[in-house]
Design a protein around this motif. Structure first.
Motif: not given
Length: 102
Positions: A9-26
Motif C-alpha cells: 500500500e502506498i501511503i502519504d508520507a505526511d501520515l507516517e507518524p500516525l501509522i504505528p498507532k493506527f496499525m495497533t488499533n487495526t
C-alpha cells in the motif's frame, strides 16, 4: 497479494507518524471482530467493519477499505461464513502488508 506474498500500500508520507498507532488499533479491532463473530454479535462486526472501511480508505489503505466494506456487508447480511472468510483475508492482509510512503 503479489507473487512474493506481500501486499503493498502506498501511503502519504505526511501520515507516517500516525501509522504505528493506527496499525495497533487495526489489529486490536480485528481481534474484536473475531470475538464478536464467535459470539454471533453481527452488530459489532458490522460496526468494526464499517470502521475499517472508513479508516482504510481515509488513510489510503485501499485494500483494507475494501475488506472492511465486505465485512460490513457480510455482517449486515448475518453471514457467518462470509464474515469468517473476510476476517481471515483481513488477517492475511495485515500479516503481509508492506507500507511504502510517497
Amino acid at each position: 497479494m503479489n507473487e512474493k506474498g506481500k501486499v503493498v500500500e502506498i501511503i502519504d508520507a505526511d501520515l507516517e507518524p500516525l501509522i504505528p498507532k493506527f496499525m495497533t488499533n487495526t489489529r486490536r479491532e480485528l481481534g474484536e471482530m473475531k470475538d464478536a463473530l464467535a459470539a454471533g454479535d453481527f452488530s459489532t462486526v458490522q460496526r468494526l467493519g464499517h470502521n475499517a472501511k472508513g479508516a482504510g480508505f481515509g488513510y489510503g489503505f485501499t485494500q483494507m477499505g475494501e475488506l472492511g466494506k465486505g465485512i460490513e456487508q457480510a455482517a449486515r447480511d448475518q453471514d457467518p461464513d462470509g464474515c469468517g472468510k473476510l476476517l481471515q483475508d483481513f488477517a492475511a492482509y495485515l500479516e503481509f502488508l508492506e507500507i511504502q510512503y510517497e
